[in-house]
Motif scaffolding. Structure first.
Motif: not given
Length: 420
Positions: A179-181, A211-217, A138, A177
């Motif tokens: 990390i996930q998306e 970071k939080a946006r990468s994991k958001a639903s 990130c 970021c």
């Protein structure tokens, strides 16, 4: 060049005018990640000339005006033709007559911090920009940084002749970021003096949110909820009251605000708003001295602000147009706001606050939803509401922030906002 303009005005028999001279020295840096991609410096001087002309139409006295931009490389012939054309254009502007500002003995109450050279400013702020960029997954993927030193000189046919200097620091950056998306978050910033601590904190917060946006639903909410707006969106929402209190809104009846009348809400169940108009420059573009003024006192309008024309039409004091506000914070902490069921929105694709209708809303890219027990990051929803209907429910956080044109609560809580 200024003397050439004054001579050309005289040659064209232009007796009423306003000249704004602006000299700008800028140092700029452009980054790809932490690598300096380009460095640029420029010095620019430009002139904006407003030409006025008086005439009669249908036995009514009129005062038309038009504006032109003058560059230092213009020849005498080009300059004269430009001003002549501007005078001709002004004769078609059928405005009711208004008086122009005169020199004033009022002293502005603006104190500017000591300015650094643009190069010194770049060094300090670029170090702050990347101080929190320490992670592998990130990071800042691009950034632009500008340090600008301005000198302004205002001259009018009415005898106004004032000058002042000002410094601006502004720019933008994108945090990414993976990390996930793989997602990106855009941020811009503006300070009227060097503020490396504020920039460091902004970058740190942006990395956390990305970071939080990468994991958001994806959002699947529908209905009315308690909504919390923080950061820039708190400022955007409250600026509604500044816009509606402008003489240029009130005179044509786009706004129904009246002095000494309650404009926040007939029924206030949240916090009463106390807003001060802050002078960010010593003089307006017309040379009117700028001083701090109370805009709202417990939701009651105490000032109509604006340029000379519309203030004259409203028979009120011309104040100049204000861009900066101070808002008195509330007593409720952000932590206390984040209780029960709520949606805390921290990033919109495009937040809109319509001063004409009072409607606000937009699609959010990142928000935190709480069902009273669990908090999850979500994306892709939208909100809508009317500040004219919900203004009385506003609650202001005790924590504060300083942004471009705004010093006040970090967050705002509003009840019964529609989410879809």
């Amino acid at each position: 060049m200024l003397n050439k303009i004054l001579n050309a005005l005289k040659e064209n028999n232009i007796d009423l005018y306003l000249i704004n001279e602006e000299t700008q020295s800028t140092s700029e840096m452009f980054f790809i990640k932490k690598n300096l991609d380009m460095r640029r410096m420029k010095d620019v001087t430009k002139y904006e000339v407003t030409v006025y002309t008086d005439f009669t139409k249908d036995e009514n006295k009129m005062r038309g005006f038009a504006i032109c931009n003058i560059t230092p490389d213009m020849t005498d012939e080009e300059l004269s033709k430009k001003l002549s054309d501007t005078l001709h254009a002004a004769s078609f502007a059928c405005n009711p007559y208004f008086e122009l500002p005169k020199p004033s003995s009022v002293k502005p109450n603006v104190d500017f911090p000591s300015s650094y050279s643009t190069e010194e400013g770049l060094k300090i702020m670029s170090e702050a920009l990347f101080a929190e960029d320490t992670e592998k997954d990130c990071f800042i993927n691009s950034a632009e940084l500008f340090v600008k030193n301005f000198k302004y000189h205002i001259i009018s046919s009415e005898g106004i002749d004032v000058s002042y200097s000002k410094q601006d620091i502004e720019g933008e950056f994108v945090t990414q970021c993976t990390i996930q998306e793989d997602v990106e978050t855009y941020q811009d910033f503006y300070y009227d003096s060097l503020n490396p601590d504020a920039l460091r904190q902004k970058v740190k917060r942006s990395i956390e949110l990305t970071k939080a946006r990468s994991k958001a639903s994806r959002c699947n909410l529908n209905g009315n909820f308690k909504v919390i707006l923080s950061g820039q969106y708190a400022s955007d929402l409250l600026r509604f009251y500044v816009d509606r209190a402008a003489a240029s809104m009130i005179y044509p009846k786009y706004s129904d605000f009246k002095l000494d009348k309650q404009v926040q809400s007939e029924q206030i169940t949240g916090d009463s708003l106390n807003i001060t108009l802050k002078a960010d420059v010593p003089y307006s573009k017309e040379g009117i001295p700028m001083t701090d003024r109370t805009l709202l006192e417990n939701g009651v309008l105490k000032c109509i602000h604006g340029a000379s024309r519309f203030c004259y039409y409203l028979n009120t004091e011309p104040t100049g147009i204000y861009n900066n506000i101070n808002v008195t914070p509330g007593i409720k902490s952000l932590k206390d706001m984040e209780t029960g069921t709520y949606l805390h929105i921290v990033n919109f694709s495009d937040f809109q606050m319509d001063a004409m209708t009072g409607r606000f809303g937009g699609e959010f890219r990142l928000a935190f939803y709480s069902d009273g027990k669990n908090v999850i990051p979500i994306t892709g929803g939208s909100i809508s509401g009317s500040i004219l209907e919900l203004g009385g429910t506003i609650k202001l956080s005790s924590e504060t922030q300083t942004l471009k044109g705004y010093k006040g609560p970090l967050a705002i809580e509003i009840q019964n906002v529609n989410i879809g």
